[in-house]
Enzyme design. Structure first.
Site: not given
Length: 696
Positions: A668, A548, A633
Site C-alpha cells: 500500500h 487510497s 497491497d
C-alpha cells in the site's frame, strides 16, 4: 494538454485489456463487470498485463527521464543522508535510530548511561534486507523488554502487512529460536521479561486475536488471551504508560471496548473497563490507581473522565475536562506529575497541560507555539516518570522540529530541527489559510504554500491540490522537503481539509461518510474552484492528487467535474467500491461498513453506486491521469486501479493520457527504502510538471 509531446509516429500504443464479461445481480438489478478477471493474481495473463502497463507508462514518460533525475538529485540533496534521531531515555538507556549515506533503511541503536558511551546496534534493517535478499522491508514491532535484555521485532518482506516476529538476545546479538508468522502490528512485553502478547489476523486480514507466548515454549501452545468474532471490529494491544496494565482494545469506526490485564500476571482474566455500546468510543490510561478515560459519551467531540481502577465502569466515571463546542479532544499523554491533552480547535492542533498537585487537583495552561498555523503531536513519551513532554512540531514553512516542553517553567526546549540542505530559507516561502464555500454553504479550510518570488495571483501559477477526506483522518499543514521542488518551479501547493476528516471535529467526519459522502467530493471541487477564482492557479494549470481513499476522492471528482484540473495522480486508489464492499472475504471490507455502508442493503448500495469511480466512468474528456498500484497491497487490491485504468481507456472520450504504474514488489505504501521512495516521488512529480508546470 495533449497526451504526449512526441510526434504521433513515436507514440506507443497503450495496452488493451481483454473484456471478459462477469455478470452478477443484486437488489433486482443486473450488472456486468468486464474486467473481473484481473483479480486472478497468479494468472500469467494478469501479470503480463500489469507489466505491459508498466512498460507503456515508462515509455510515455521517457522524455521526462532527465527531469526525474534532476528531481531525485534535488530530493537527496536536501536531506542529511547520515543522520540521527533525538534519543529517548528509558531507565538509563538512550534509544535512537540513525541513517547512513547510500543505505535505504534505518539502523536502531542504544547507548547506556549517556550518549557519550559506546553504541550498541540493536537492529540494522539494511542487513536484514541483504540477508533476506528482499527489495522490500517493513518494520512492524520494535519492542524492548522491561529489563532491556531482549528485543522483539517483526518484519514484512513483501508489502503484504503480514509480519514475522523474532526475539533477539541483546547481550549476545543472536536471535532466539522463536519465530511467529502471520502477525500484525501490536505487541506488549510482560514484566517477567519472558512472556508477551501479540496480535494475529484471520483469513480476511482482520486482526481478531490477541495471543500470549512464553519464551522457550512451542508456538503451537500459545494461548488466546482475547478473541473478537465480530467482523466489524479489529483488536490490538497496548499498555499503560506506568507499565501496570496491558490494554486489550477492540474497535470499529464507531465503537470501542477496552480490557485491562496486569502486566505482571498475563494469566489473569482481562477486566472490561466499559462494555461496548454502539457509538461509544473511548481510550484509557492509568495513574495512581485511577483510570483516565477519553470518551465521547454524551460528548461528540470527547471529554476526559476519571474512575477508580477497582470500579472502572461508566457508573463510576467523574468528569475532569468537559467537552467544549467545536473543540475535538484527540488524545492524552499521562505522567506522574502532569497530563498533556491534545486538542483541535478551528482545525488547528494544540496541547493543554494539566499539572497534578499532591492532592491530585490540577491547574492548566496551553502551550504557546511560535506560528499561528502549525501541526504538533506527541513525539514519543514512553515513561510516566518523565518531567518533560516530547513534542514534534512543523508548519508548511518550518521543517520537522523536536521540542521538550517543561510544564513547570512553561518553556519549549529545542532538541532538534531536521536540516533541509541545498540553500533552503523559510523566509522565501509563505503559507496561507483560506476558506472555500461548498455547495451547501459550508466553509471549508484550505492550507497552502508558495514561493514568494514566483507567485503571481493571476491564475498563471501551476497548482497542486492534495486531499483525503475519509475515516476521520486529518490532513494537517505539514512540511514537505520534496514539495520544495514544486514550489521552486512556481507551484502553489494546497491541502484541502474536506469533510470526512476530523479537522473541525467529529461533526466534520460524520458529514463526510455514509449517506453524506458526496460532501467530501463537493468540498474538494469547491476548493479547486476557489483557488482558481482567487487567482492562485488555473484549472488548466492544476494537478489534483490523493491516495487510497484519497484516490477514491480523485476518481469521484473527475467523474463529476472533469474540467477541474488538467492532470491527476491517484495513488493506490480505492475506486472499485461496489465490488470490493460486496466481497466480505477481502481485507477490510466488513470492518468498513460503518464508513461506506453495507451494499447488501439497498439504500447503502444506491449511495455507494452514486459515486463509486469505477462504476461511473463515462464518455467525457478526463484530466491526464497517473494511477499507481502495489501488487501485494492488502488494503486496496492491485486490481482496483488496474480495472479502472482499463475502463477509463475504453470509455473516456478524449486523447488524454491514462497511465498505470504497479510496484510489483510492494504494497500500500509503495517502496520501503528511502531512496527507492524518492525515486517513485520523482516519477510522480515529473508527470505533474510535464503536464502543467515549468521544467526549468
Amino acid at each position: 494538454m495533449s497526451a504526449t509531446t512526441k510526434s504521433d509516429a513515436t507514440v506507443p500504443t497503450p495496452p488493451v485489456a481483454n473484456r471478459q464479461p462477469h455478470a452478477f445481480s443484486i437488489h433486482g438489478r443486473d450488472f456486468v463487470d468486464d474486467y473481473h478477471w484481473m483479480r486472478q493474481k497468479e494468472s500469467d495473463e494478469v501479470i503480463a498485463h500489469l507489466e505491459a502497463e508498466n512498460t507503456y507508462t515508462t515509455a510515455m514518460l521517457s522524455h521526462t527521464e532527465d527531469l526525474q533525475e534532476d528531481l531525485y538529485n534535488e530530493f537527496v540533496g536536501r536531506i542529511k543522508q547520515s543522520d540521527t534521531s533525538v534519543p529517548v531515555e528509558i531507565d538509563g538507556y538512550f534509544y535512537y535510530s540513525r541513517t547512513e549515506e547510500e543505505k535505504q533503511y534505518k539502523i536502531y541503536c542504544r547507548r547506556s548511561g549517556s550518549m557519550a558511551s559506546d553504541e550498541e546496534v540493536l537492529l540494522d534493517l539494511n542487513a536484514k534486507a541483504e540477508e533476506a535478499k528482499a527489495g522490500y522491508v517493513g518494520l512492524g514491532v520494535y519492542a524492548i523488554s522491561h529489563d532491556h535484555r531482549l528485543m522483539a521485532y517483526s518484519l514484512d518482506l513483501d508489502g503484504s502487512e503480514l509480519y514475522t516476529i523474532r526475539i533477539r538476545n541483546l547481550e549476545t546479538g543472536e536471535d532466539l529460536d522463536e519465530e511467529i508468522t502471520g502477525t500484525y502490528y501490536s505487541f506488549v512485553w510482560g514484566t517477567d521479561n519472558r512472556s508477551f502478547l501479540y496480535t494475529m489476523v484471520d483469513e480476511a486480514h482482520r486482526s481478531d486475536k490477541i495471543m500470549r507466548h512464553n519464551l522457550g515454549t512451542p508456538i503451537a501452545d500459545d494461548r488466546v488471551v482475547y478473541h473478537d468474532p465480530d467482523e466489524l471490529f479489529r483488536v490490538g494491544v497496548g499498555q499503560t504508560k506506568d507499565d501496570r496494565f496491558a490494554i486489550l482494545v477492540s474497535q470499529s469506526s464507531e465503537t470501542s471496548e477496552s480490557h485491562l490485564l496486569p502486566l505482571d500476571d498475563l494469566d489473569a482474566a482481562p477486566i472490561v473497563v466499559e462494555a461496548r455500546r454502539q457509538g461509544h468510543l473511548y481510550d484509557v490510561d492509568h495513574r495512581n490507581a485511577t483510570l483516565y478515560i477519553l470518551t465521547n459519551h454524551e460528548a461528540p467531540d470527547f471529554r476526559l473522565m476519571t474512575a477508580p481502577v477497582a470500579t472502572p465502569g461508566i457508573d463510576h466515571w467523574k468528569e475532569m475536562v468537559p467537552t467544549e463546542p467545536d473543540v475535538l479532544l484527540e488524545g492524552i499523554d499521562l505522567f506522574d506529575s502532569f497530563l498533556a491533552l491534545y486538542r483541535r480547535a478551528e482545525g488547528l492542533t494544540g496541547v493543554r497541560i494539566f499539572r497534578f498537585s499532591d492532592d491530585d487537583s490540577t491547574e492548566s495552561h496551553d502551550i504557546v507555539f511560535p506560528e499561528p498555523t502549525f501541526l504538533v503531536h506527541s513525539g514519543g513519551n514512553p515513561q510516566s516518570s518523565q518531567d518533560r513532554l516530547r513534542l514534534v512540531y512543523m508548519s508548511m514553512t518550518t521543517p520537522q522540529t523536536t521540542y521538550d516542553y517543561d510544564p513547570v517553567a512553561r518553556e519549549l526546549h529545542l532538541m532538534k530541527q531536521k536540516k533541509v540542505l541545498g540553500g533552503f530559507n523559510p523566509l522565501d516561502y509563505r503559507s496561507e489559510r483560506v476558506m472555500a464555500e461548498s455547495d451547501d454553504g459550508t466553509l471549508v479550510p484550505i492550507s497552502l504554500v508558495y514561493r514568494i518570488d514566483t507567485f503571481r495571483q493571476d491564475g498563471s501559477n501551476p497548482g497542486l491540490l492534495y486531499g483525503y477526506g475519509s475515516y476521520g483522518i486529518n490532513l494537517d499543514p505539514f512540511f514537505s522537503s520534496t514539495w520544495l521542488s514544486l514550489l521552486d518551479r512556481g507551484f502553489v501547493c494546497a491541502i484541502e481539509h474536506i469533510r470526512g476528516g476530523q479537522e473541525l471535529g467529529r461533526r466534520w467526519y460524520d458529514e463526510g461518510k455514509l449517506r453524506n459522502k458526496q460532501n467530501t467530493f463537493t468540498d474538494f471541487i469547491a476548493a479547486a474552484r476557489h483557488l482558481v477564482g482567487k487567482g492562485y492557479t488555473g484549472h488548466d494549470r492544476m494537478v489534483i492528487q490523493g491516495g487510497s481513499a484519497g484516490g477514491l476522492l480523485i476518481g469521484a471528482v473527475i467523474n463529476r467535474a472533469p474540467d477541474v484540473a488538467a492532470a491527476a495522480i491517484a495513488q493506490v486508489p480505492f475506486v472499485d467500491v461496489i465490488n470490493t464492499m460486496l466481497d466480505a472475504s477481502l481485507p477490510l471490507t466488513v470492518g468498513e461498513y460503518e464508513e461506506w455502508g453495507n451494499p447488501n442493503e439497498a439504500e447503502a448500495f444506491d449511495n455507494i453506486l452514486a459515486y463509486s469511480p469505477y462504476d461511473n466512468v463515462t464518455a467525457q474528456r478526463y484530466p491526464d491521469l497517473l494511477i499507481t498500484a502495489g501488487l501485494n497491497d492488502p488494503r486496496v487490491q492491485y486490481w482496483e486501479p488496474a480495472k479502472w485504468t482499463a475502463k477509463l481507456r475504453e470509455h473516456a472520450d478524449s486523447d488524454g493520457l491514462v497511465l498505470l504504474k504497479t510496484n510489483m514488489g510492494a504494497g500500500h505504501g509503495g517502496a520501503s527504502g528511502r531512496y527507492d521512495l524518492l525515486r517513485e516521488t520523482a516519477f510522480e512529480y515529473a508527470f505533474m510538471i510535464d503536464r502543467v508546470g515549468n521544467t526549468d
